[in-house]
Scaffold this motif. Structure first.
Motif, PDB file in Angstrom:
ATOM      1  N   GLU A   1     -10.103  -8.053  -3.820  1.00  0.00           N
ATOM      2  CA  GLU A   1      -9.802  -6.624  -3.896  1.00  0.00           C
ATOM      3  C   GLU A   1      -9.950  -5.950  -2.531  1.00  0.00           C
ATOM      4  O   GLU A   1      -9.162  -5.072  -2.171  1.00  0.00           O
ATOM      5  CB  GLU A   1     -10.705  -5.956  -4.932  1.00  0.00           C
ATOM      6  CG  GLU A   1     -10.362  -6.354  -6.370  1.00  0.00           C
ATOM      7  CD  GLU A   1     -11.016  -5.446  -7.389  1.00  0.00           C
ATOM      8  OE1 GLU A   1     -11.365  -4.310  -7.015  1.00  0.00           O
ATOM      9  OE2 GLU A   1     -11.162  -5.859  -8.550  1.00  0.00           O
TER      10      GLU A   1
ATOM     11  N   ILE B   1      -1.504   0.463  -8.720  1.00  0.00           N
ATOM     12  CA  ILE B   1      -2.324  -0.739  -8.939  1.00  0.00           C
ATOM     13  C   ILE B   1      -3.803  -0.392  -9.071  1.00  0.00           C
ATOM     14  O   ILE B   1      -4.578  -1.177  -9.626  1.00  0.00           O
ATOM     15  CB  ILE B   1      -2.116  -1.767  -7.810  1.00  0.00           C
ATOM     16  CG1 ILE B   1      -2.614  -1.208  -6.464  1.00  0.00           C
ATOM     17  CG2 ILE B   1      -0.665  -2.192  -7.726  1.00  0.00           C
ATOM     18  CD1 ILE B   1      -2.557  -2.225  -5.347  1.00  0.00           C
TER      19      ILE B   1
ATOM     20  N   THR C   1      -0.963  -7.232 -15.301  1.00  0.00           N
ATOM     21  CA  THR C   1      -0.093  -6.057 -15.148  1.00  0.00           C
ATOM     22  C   THR C   1       0.210  -5.802 -13.673  1.00  0.00           C
ATOM     23  O   THR C   1       1.325  -5.405 -13.319  1.00  0.00           O
ATOM     24  CB  THR C   1      -0.755  -4.792 -15.747  1.00  0.00           C
ATOM     25  OG1 THR C   1      -1.994  -4.531 -15.085  1.00  0.00           O
ATOM     26  CG2 THR C   1      -0.971  -4.931 -17.230  1.00  0.00           C
ATOM     27  N   ILE C   2      -0.774  -6.044 -12.804  1.00  0.00           N
ATOM     28  CA  ILE C   2      -0.547  -5.864 -11.370  1.00  0.00           C
ATOM     29  C   ILE C   2       0.421  -6.908 -10.848  1.00  0.00           C
ATOM     30  O   ILE C   2       1.357  -6.600 -10.103  1.00  0.00           O
ATOM     31  CB  ILE C   2      -1.876  -5.925 -10.602  1.00  0.00           C
ATOM     32  CG1 ILE C   2      -2.807  -4.807 -11.065  1.00  0.00           C
ATOM     33  CG2 ILE C   2      -1.645  -5.833  -9.094  1.00  0.00           C
ATOM     34  CD1 ILE C   2      -4.203  -4.885 -10.477  1.00  0.00           C
ATOM     35  N   ASN C   3       0.221  -8.153 -11.249  1.00  0.00           N
ATOM     36  CA  ASN C   3       1.125  -9.211 -10.787  1.00  0.00           C
ATOM     37  C   ASN C   3       2.538  -8.983 -11.283  1.00  0.00           C
ATOM     38  O   ASN C   3       3.509  -9.155 -10.537  1.00  0.00           O
ATOM     39  CB  ASN C   3       0.608 -10.572 -11.246  1.00  0.00           C
ATOM     40  CG  ASN C   3       1.426 -11.707 -10.675  1.00  0.00           C
ATOM     41  OD1 ASN C   3       2.403 -12.147 -11.289  1.00  0.00           O
ATOM     42  ND2 ASN C   3       1.042 -12.182  -9.514  1.00  0.00           N
TER      43      ASN C   3
ATOM     44  N   PHE D   1       3.850  -6.146 -12.014  1.00  0.00           N
ATOM     45  CA  PHE D   1       4.377  -5.006 -11.259  1.00  0.00           C
ATOM     46  C   PHE D   1       4.873  -5.452  -9.891  1.00  0.00           C
ATOM     47  O   PHE D   1       5.908  -4.973  -9.401  1.00  0.00           O
ATOM     48  CB  PHE D   1       3.295  -3.940 -11.109  1.00  0.00           C
ATOM     49  CG  PHE D   1       3.725  -2.751 -10.293  1.00  0.00           C
ATOM     50  CD1 PHE D   1       4.455  -1.729 -10.866  1.00  0.00           C
ATOM     51  CD2 PHE D   1       3.405  -2.669  -8.945  1.00  0.00           C
ATOM     52  CE1 PHE D   1       4.870  -0.635 -10.108  1.00  0.00           C
ATOM     53  CE2 PHE D   1       3.803  -1.586  -8.181  1.00  0.00           C
ATOM     54  CZ  PHE D   1       4.537  -0.566  -8.762  1.00  0.00           C
ATOM     55  N   MET D   2       4.151  -6.362  -9.250  1.00  0.00           N
ATOM     56  CA  MET D   2       4.592  -6.867  -7.955  1.00  0.00           C
ATOM     57  C   MET D   2       5.914  -7.636  -8.071  1.00  0.00           C
ATOM     58  O   MET D   2       6.739  -7.595  -7.167  1.00  0.00           O
ATOM     59  CB  MET D   2       3.519  -7.774  -7.353  1.00  0.00           C
ATOM     60  CG  MET D   2       2.264  -7.061  -6.902  1.00  0.00           C
ATOM     61  SD  MET D   2       1.040  -8.231  -6.262  1.00  0.00           S
ATOM     62  CE  MET D   2      -0.230  -7.102  -5.669  1.00  0.00           C
TER      63      MET D   2
ATOM     64  N   LEU E   1       3.374   0.038 -17.705  1.00  0.00           N
ATOM     65  CA  LEU E   1       3.064  -1.249 -17.076  1.00  0.00           C
ATOM     66  C   LEU E   1       3.074  -2.379 -18.108  1.00  0.00           C
ATOM     67  O   LEU E   1       3.511  -3.493 -17.825  1.00  0.00           O
ATOM     68  CB  LEU E   1       1.694  -1.189 -16.398  1.00  0.00           C
ATOM     69  CG  LEU E   1       1.553  -0.232 -15.205  1.00  0.00           C
ATOM     70  CD1 LEU E   1       0.125  -0.266 -14.679  1.00  0.00           C
ATOM     71  CD2 LEU E   1       2.532  -0.585 -14.097  1.00  0.00           C
TER      72      LEU E   1
END
Length: 386
Positions: A80, A98, A152-154, A156-157, A178
């Motif tokens: 992080e 994010i 969800t972050i991955n 989104f990327m 998301l």
């Protein structure tokens, strides 16, 4: 100046990749071990007879879970920090997006999981067994939240959705947006079944090692059986989950899909299919590849049909040049390439596919041998009685 900038970017990528790989190794191990621990405790509490050994197994594998959890927390904190240190512009631009799932992961996974770990461990044997199982179930559920929010972050990327540009920065529309990302659910399910595979394999492997060292062999033979029964169904389901993720990648990231297949030229038609190369010789400098493939199987992955046209990297790159060069080429001194590291992606994909089917074969053989051994013991017992 450009060379120095690319060197810093490359080193930042390598550093972040190593941190992410080490961290993610502990995430599925942690969740998988908690799943195994919960299974052992359920058998301990709700089993019909001779259940004490399952309680001992739950405590044994809980120790491995605690170590994996602590290591995962440390490596996760480092990762992080690298969001801001290595990718400060990205963190500034997408921080409002994010940052939300990262905060939710910290609250719903890390803090709740830490609290429940204490409740689970220090109340063992001191409260009602069924209530204690509830703590274990909640601990497993909260550990899954790490997967829910990080994926969800991955996703989104891979496919940025659910945001609005406000004053030059991305602002999240809603958390639900998301979760509705078409890239999210294929990734999340693929990771979940990978967790069950890894958890079962670690359980069976650690138990087999204990048996080889002649440590409580009767106890750990039961753990081997449960480990196999844990990972084999997940291994059988996993290829379909992988195919769903391939389909999402094909629709959203055609260049990545083509790179995973080392496909430089357009192939297939309405009457013919694209082969799936088992092995390939790739010339990235000349943008060519030569492979030994299975006819039609490349079209089947992602579409479910053995015929169909698929675009190659050369035509996709040309489309990207026409669409994006005016916006991004200046950042690369006018020399923009859209080809990813094909050789690395191709062989990583093949390693994943081959490993997946190896787990199925390995699990079936292990289950057969365990069943045959159990039948042989029963037959020997009946003979002695007679």
């Amino acid at each position: 100046m450009l060379a120095m900038s690319m060197f810093v970017t490359t080193m930042s990528r390598i550093q972040f990749a190593l941190t992410a790989i080490v961290h993610f190794f502990f995430v599925p191990t942690t969740v998988g071990l908690m799943a195994a621990t919960l299974i052992f405790e359920l058998l301990y509490v709700f089993g019909k007879k001779e259940t004490e050994h399952y309680g001992r197994l739950a405590l044994f594998f809980a120790k491995l879970y605690f170590v994996s959890f602590a290591t995962g927390v440390v490596t996760g904190l480092i990762m992080e920090f690298q969001f801001g240190m290595n990718w400060s512009v990205y963190a500034y631009f997408f921080g409002d997006v994010i940052g939300v799932p990262l905060a939710l992961e910290g609250i719903m996974a890390f803090f709740m999981e830490s609290t429940l770990i204490g409740l689970w461990r220090f109340t063992w044997g001191k409260i009602n067994k069924k209530l204690h199982v509830l703590f274990g179930a909640l601990l497993f559920i909260t550990s899954l939240f790490s997967i829910v929010w990080i994926i969800t972050i991955n996703a989104f990327m891979q496919n940025p959705v659910g945001f609005t540009m406000v004053n030059g920065r991305a602002q999240l529309d809603s958390v639900i947006s998301l979760l509705r990302n078409p890239q999210y659910w294929p990734e999340a399910l693929h990771v979940f079944f990978a967790i069950m595979i890894l958890g079962g394999l670690v359980t069976a492997g650690v138990s087999a090692w204990q048996i080889l060292r002649k440590r409580d062999t009767v106890l750990f033979k039961k753990a081997v059986q449960i480990g196999v029964l844990m990972f084999l169904p997940a291994a059988i389901i996993q290829p379909q989950m992988g195919d769903d993720q391939i389909a999402a990648t094909l629709n959203l990231q055609p260049m990545k899909f083509a790179a995973a297949e080392a496909q430089y030229e357009d192939e297939g038609s309405t009457t013919t299919g694209t082969p799936w190369d088992v092995v390939a010789w790739i010339d990235e400098s000349e943008h060519k590849s030569y492979g030994l493939g299975i006819p039609g199987l490349g079209s089947y992955f992602g579409s479910g049909k053995f015929v169909g046209a698929s675009a190659g990297m050369n035509s996709i790159a040309q489309t990207y040049h026409e669409k994006y060069d005016q916006e991004v080429a200046a950042s690369y001194d006018g020399d923009m390439t859209y080809y990813p590291p094909v050789t690395l992606i191709f062989w990583c994909m093949r390693w994943m596919v081959f490993s997946g089917y190896y787990y199925i074969i390995f699990g079936m053989i292990a289950l057969f041998l365990l069943h045959r051994r159990k039948k042989a013991k029963r037959r020997l017992k009946n003979t002695r009685v007679c």
